[in-house]
Each structure stands twice: as C-alpha cells, then as structure tokens.
Scaffold this motif. Structure first.
Motif, PDB file in Angstrom:
ATOM      1  N   VAL A   1       0.825  -1.210   0.000  1.00 18.10           N
ATOM      2  CA  VAL A   1       0.000   0.000   0.000  1.00 18.10           C
ATOM      3  C   VAL A   1       0.859   1.259   0.000  1.00 18.10           C
ATOM      4  CG1 VAL A   1      -1.642   1.354   1.364  1.00 18.10           C
ATOM      5  CG2 VAL A   1      -2.005  -1.094   1.050  1.00 18.10           C
ATOM      6  N   ALA A   2       1.916   1.285   0.793  1.00 20.26           N
ATOM      7  CA  ALA A   2       2.763   2.475   0.903  1.00 20.26           C
ATOM      8  C   ALA A   2       3.826   2.552  -0.178  1.00 20.26           C
ATOM      9  CB  ALA A   2       3.427   2.521   2.276  1.00 20.26           C
ATOM     10  N   GLY A   3       3.838   1.593  -1.103  1.00 18.54           N
ATOM     11  CA  GLY A   3       4.801   1.619  -2.204  1.00 18.54           C
ATOM     12  C   GLY A   3       5.776   0.458  -2.135  1.00 18.54           C
ATOM     13  N   VAL A   4       6.355   0.115  -3.283  1.00 16.62           N
ATOM     14  CA  VAL A   4       7.323  -0.975  -3.318  1.00 16.62           C
ATOM     15  C   VAL A   4       8.550  -0.570  -2.492  1.00 16.62           C
ATOM     16  CG1 VAL A   4       6.547  -1.848  -5.559  1.00 16.62           C
ATOM     17  CG2 VAL A   4       8.364  -0.144  -5.464  1.00 16.62           C
ATOM     18  N   ARG A   5       9.130  -1.535  -1.833  1.00 16.57           N
ATOM     19  CA  ARG A   5      10.220  -1.217  -0.916  1.00 16.57           C
ATOM     20  C   ARG A   5      11.387  -0.542  -1.637  1.00 16.57           C
ATOM     21  NH1 ARG A   5      13.185  -4.939   3.727  1.00 16.57           N
ATOM     22  NH2 ARG A   5      15.034  -3.595   3.944  1.00 16.57           N
ATOM     23  N   ALA A   6      11.728  -1.005  -2.829  1.00 18.23           N
ATOM     24  CA  ALA A   6      12.872  -0.422  -3.540  1.00 18.23           C
ATOM     25  C   ALA A   6      12.671   1.065  -3.783  1.00 18.23           C
ATOM     26  CB  ALA A   6      13.097  -1.155  -4.861  1.00 18.23           C
TER      27      ALA A   6
ATOM     28  N   ILE B   1       6.149   7.235   2.336  1.00 19.77           N
ATOM     29  CA  ILE B   1       4.956   6.729   1.674  1.00 19.77           C
ATOM     30  C   ILE B   1       4.948   7.231   0.242  1.00 19.77           C
ATOM     31  CG2 ILE B   1       3.487   8.664   2.406  1.00 19.77           C
ATOM     32  CD1 ILE B   1       1.166   6.610   2.629  1.00 19.77           C
ATOM     33  N   VAL B   2       4.487   6.371  -0.662  1.00 17.19           N
ATOM     34  CA  VAL B   2       4.357   6.713  -2.080  1.00 17.19           C
ATOM     35  C   VAL B   2       2.871   6.774  -2.400  1.00 17.19           C
ATOM     36  CG1 VAL B   2       4.824   5.974  -4.446  1.00 17.19           C
ATOM     37  CG2 VAL B   2       6.545   5.595  -2.653  1.00 17.19           C
ATOM     38  N   CYS B   3       2.455   7.837  -3.076  1.00 22.84           N
ATOM     39  CA  CYS B   3       1.037   8.047  -3.378  1.00 22.84           C
ATOM     40  C   CYS B   3       0.841   8.332  -4.870  1.00 22.84           C
ATOM     41  CB  CYS B   3       0.490   9.212  -2.559  1.00 22.84           C
ATOM     42  SG  CYS B   3       0.636   9.018  -0.769  1.00 22.84           S
ATOM     43  N   SER B   4      -0.411   8.404  -5.260  1.00 22.51           N
ATOM     44  CA  SER B   4      -0.751   8.699  -6.658  1.00 22.51           C
ATOM     45  C   SER B   4      -0.692  10.208  -6.891  1.00 22.51           C
ATOM     46  CB  SER B   4      -2.137   8.148  -6.996  1.00 22.51           C
ATOM     47  OG  SER B   4      -2.167   6.756  -6.833  1.00 22.51           O
ATOM     48  N   GLY B   5       0.513  10.732  -6.904  1.00 23.78           N
ATOM     49  CA  GLY B   5       0.732  12.161  -7.083  1.00 23.78           C
ATOM     50  C   GLY B   5       0.934  12.877  -5.762  1.00 23.78           C
ATOM     51  N   GLY B   6       1.572  14.053  -5.849  1.00 21.44           N
ATOM     52  CA  GLY B   6       1.793  14.847  -4.648  1.00 21.44           C
ATOM     53  C   GLY B   6       0.503  15.291  -4.003  1.00 21.44           C
ATOM     54  N   LYS B   7      -0.525  15.515  -4.816  1.00 22.69           N
ATOM     55  CA  LYS B   7      -1.803  15.965  -4.274  1.00 22.69           C
ATOM     56  C   LYS B   7      -2.383  14.932  -3.319  1.00 22.69           C
ATOM     57  CE  LYS B   7      -4.539  18.325  -6.961  1.00 22.69           C
ATOM     58  NZ  LYS B   7      -5.528  18.728  -8.005  1.00 22.69           N
ATOM     59  N   GLN B   8      -2.190  13.648  -3.623  1.00 20.39           N
ATOM     60  CA  GLN B   8      -2.719  12.619  -2.722  1.00 20.39           C
ATOM     61  C   GLN B   8      -1.932  12.560  -1.417  1.00 20.39           C
ATOM     62  OE1 GLN B   8      -2.584   8.431  -3.778  1.00 20.39           O
ATOM     63  NE2 GLN B   8      -4.514   8.056  -2.719  1.00 20.39           N
ATOM     64  N   VAL B   9      -0.636  12.857  -1.460  1.00 17.00           N
ATOM     65  CA  VAL B   9       0.135  12.938  -0.219  1.00 17.00           C
ATOM     66  C   VAL B   9      -0.502  13.971   0.707  1.00 17.00           C
ATOM     67  CG1 VAL B   9       2.381  13.420   0.811  1.00 17.00           C
ATOM     68  CG2 VAL B   9       2.264  12.282  -1.415  1.00 17.00           C
TER      69      VAL B   9
END
Length: 405
Positions: free
Chosen positions: A71-76, A99-107
């Motif tokens: 959910v938070a993004g692939v570990r690499a 955390i990795v999200c679908s664009g900065g706006k989602q962060v």
C-alpha cells in the motif's frame, strides 16, 4: 426520496473546482473548435519524460510488475525516496517512514484527511496553490488564509505566522519554491518561522517541496525539517517526480514524516486507492536512482525562459513583475489594467476579467491571481517552447496596448 445535488457531502458541495484545470478545459474546448490558443496556464513541464525513465516503465510492464504493490509503495522505491531525502536534504530518513502516493496531491490529501477534525484550522500563506484550501475543506478543516504581499516577497513572515496561530491550529502549509509566485524561502527565513513554530507544539507543518529542483540564480534550496531538526517529528516533507522529471501524468508523489502519521496515511490509502500504479512506481525508481543530468538541463532552460518573460512583461504597459526565484511561474501585477476598456467595450473590473479578455481577444491563456488568493495578478506558466513564449508575449503586449481608459 429522489437523489439530487442535496445528497452531496456538504464539504464537497461547497468546494470549488480547480481554477487552473478550469482554464485548461477552456483552452481544450477552443482548440477543439479550431481556435489557436497559446496556453500559459498549465503547471507542468513541456519536456518529454527522460528516455531511461520511459524505458523503465515499459520494462515494468514486460517484466510483469503489473499487480498490486504494498500500500505504501514498493520497498525499492521507498528506499530510493529515503536516500533522496538523506542525500539531497540532509534528513535522516528510514524507508519505513516514507509513503508513495498517486501524485503529490494525494500525499497532501491523505495527511490532512488522516488528521483534521471539524473546526481544526490550517494556516495557508496567500498566494497559495489553488488546491490547498479546497483539500482542507473537503477534509472538514478551516483554512486561515494569511496574505503575504509583494512587500515580503510573497513569503510568510514570523509576525504573520504568530498572528495566525490559534489553539485550534493543526497545520501550516509551506510551499517553496511557490506556486504561483516562484518565491523561495532562504535558510534564514525558514529558521525564523521555525522559532515561532517551536512555541506552538500543536502545529504540524506540511512542507510542499515539489518544485525543489527548479531554483535559479545559484540559490540553494532548503526545507524546514533540514533547517530545524527539532521540528522533524512535526513535519511532513512532501515531494514527487512530476516537476523535476517531467512526469506529471505518471502520478507519483511521496513524503516522509513521523511514524504515526505515515502509518495513518497508509491506513487511509489502503481503503482508498490501495496504492500507486505499479508501473509508475518502477519508472519513479529509475528517475530517483538513474542519471540526474535532465534536472540541470531543464533548470537552465527554465531560467532562460524566466529571464526573457520577465523582461517582456516589465516592458509592457500595465504589467509589473518581480523576478521569481524558482518554479516556472511569473506572478505579474495587472493592477494598472483594472478599469480599462477592451476594443469591444468591455470594462476590466478584476484580474479575472483581464484573464478572460486576454484569452478571448489575444488567444493567450493565463490564470487570475485571485484564484490563488491574491489579486489583481495573473499567473503565467512559462513551461512552453521559446517560439511559443515569444508569440505569447507579443500577443499580451498587443492586448494591453489595445485597451483604453
């Protein structure tokens, strides 16, 4: 009972559509009708995504990286994000606190949605990116807009910050380099803001650094958690690949902050999107881990365009523009145009009227400054090739010269 607009969530019902995307929609509609329009409204680089990044996305598809990720993004990728924060920003970041999200706006949305309750306040310096107040409202919070005019370089001062904070303040949103003004906070300016924040332990800070690599004239970029380590447990540092690597459509943003906040954002994201696109994540990994020469080259191009545009604006009657230090926007005062008449007899009563007249009569699309919380200004994005920029400047000059008192 018949469903209608009355069934909408009350926060959504009272929110406004994005002003920038509204202008972009108007441009698309006119172009579909065969009208020639030069768009200075889009907040995205006009370059292609670098080839090695595109190839990484293609390779991800061919190698079967097309399923759900963590959910938070692939570990690499999260490890690459942590290295980026360590190497470029001096932040001691563990990959588990990213955390990795679908664009900065989602962060931004995830952070505010995870923390705001009804009545909580968010301090937002104005001018601001148009989405900040709308996201705050959608999350049940209340925006406290603090006007930061040209006298302070469009930047928040310690005095203004202190006066805006109340017991209900939950967040401060700080954007450097700024959309829409291109203003960049120095280390000294950030330290002065930090001194105020240290006296208000209930206030979190969202540091929006998405334009970090677009800083001109040899200036050095600083971020708040880097300048004042005592605030690190209260700062969410947000960034992404959209602006630095011309990857707006890939939709990858990322952030790092205190563990409790990252955990809450991950929990929310797990019930929302389940995570960012796997293909885009592997492309972003290539962006952060691969050659960085694209950043230097694109920054040089943008600085050249900035110098040309600002000179043209300041030689045009009715417009005035200070030199922006970063991003790819010029924020030009059009105060001297207010009250004038167009050749069609329409009076320009606001910066929105100026923008509409410029689009209708000159075929140039910009965005009115009042949409960003401060008028009468116009925001001009110089993310287009030099020939088109020159044509746009000529058309703007001709439009201004055509006005009468």
């Amino acid at each position: 009972m018949t469903a209608s607009a009355n069934a909408l969530n009350r926060f959504l019902a009272s929110s406004k559509p994005s002003a920038t995307f509204g202008v972009m929609d108007r441009v698309a509609a006119r172009r579909a009708q065969g009208v020639d329009v030069i768009s200075l409204s889009a907040g995205e680089p006009d370059f292609d995504t670098p080839e090695h990044i595109r190839e990484a996305g293609i390779a991800a598809i061919r190698n079967g990286h097309t399923l759900y990720t963590q959910v938070a993004g692939v570990r690499a990728l999260r490890e690459a994000v942590a290295r980026k924060f360590q190497n470029e920003n001096g932040l001691d970041v563990d990959w588990r606190r990213t955390i990795v999200c679908s664009g900065g706006k989602q962060v931004i949305f995830n952070a505010l949605a995870a923390t705001l309750n009804v009545g909580d306040e968010v301090v937002i310096p104005a001018p601001f990116w148009v989405s900040y107040p709308e996201i705050v409202q959608l999350c049940g919070g209340q925006s406290v807009l603090v006007e930061c005019g040209v006298q302070s370089g469009f930047k928040l001062t310690p005095e203004l910050l202190e006066s805006a904070i109340t017991p209900r303040t939950r967040w401060l949103i700080l954007n450097s380099p700024s959309n829409p003004t291109g203003a960049v906070y120095s280390r000294t300016e950030l330290q002065a803001l930090a001194e105020v924040l240290l006296s208000h332990p209930q206030v979190m800070v969202l540091s929006d650094d998405i334009y970090e690599h677009l800083v001109f004239d040899g200036l050095t970029f600083f971020t708040l958690a880097q300048v004042e380590p005592r605030l690190r447990e209260r700062v969410l540092t947000m960034n992404g690949v959209s602006k630095a690597y011309a990857m707006t459509g890939w939709r990858i943003g990322f952030g790092s902050g205190p563990a409790w906040l990252i955990d809450a954002m991950e929990k929310l994201q797990g019930q929302q999107t389940s995570g960012a696109s796997s293909i885009s994540q592997y492309a972003a990994l290539a962006a952060l881990s691969g050659p960085q020469d694209f950043i230097r080259k694109s920054r040089s191009v943008f600085q050249h365009r900035r110098d040309y545009l600002v000179a043209q604006l300041n030689s045009t009657d009715g417009l005035r523009c200070d030199v922006p230090q970063g991003a790819f926007y010029a924020f030009a005062s059009c105060e001297a145009l207010i009250g004038k008449l167009t050749p069609l007899g329409q009076r320009l009563n606001s910066d929105e009227d100026v923008v509409n007249g410029m689009l209708d009569l000159a075929g140039v699309a910009t965005v009115h400054g009042s949409a960003f919380g401060l008028g009468p200004y116009i925001r001009i994005a110089y993310a287009l090739d030099s020939a088109a920029l020159e044509r746009a400047c000529r058309a703007i000059r001709q439009f201004c010269e055509s006005l009468s008192n």
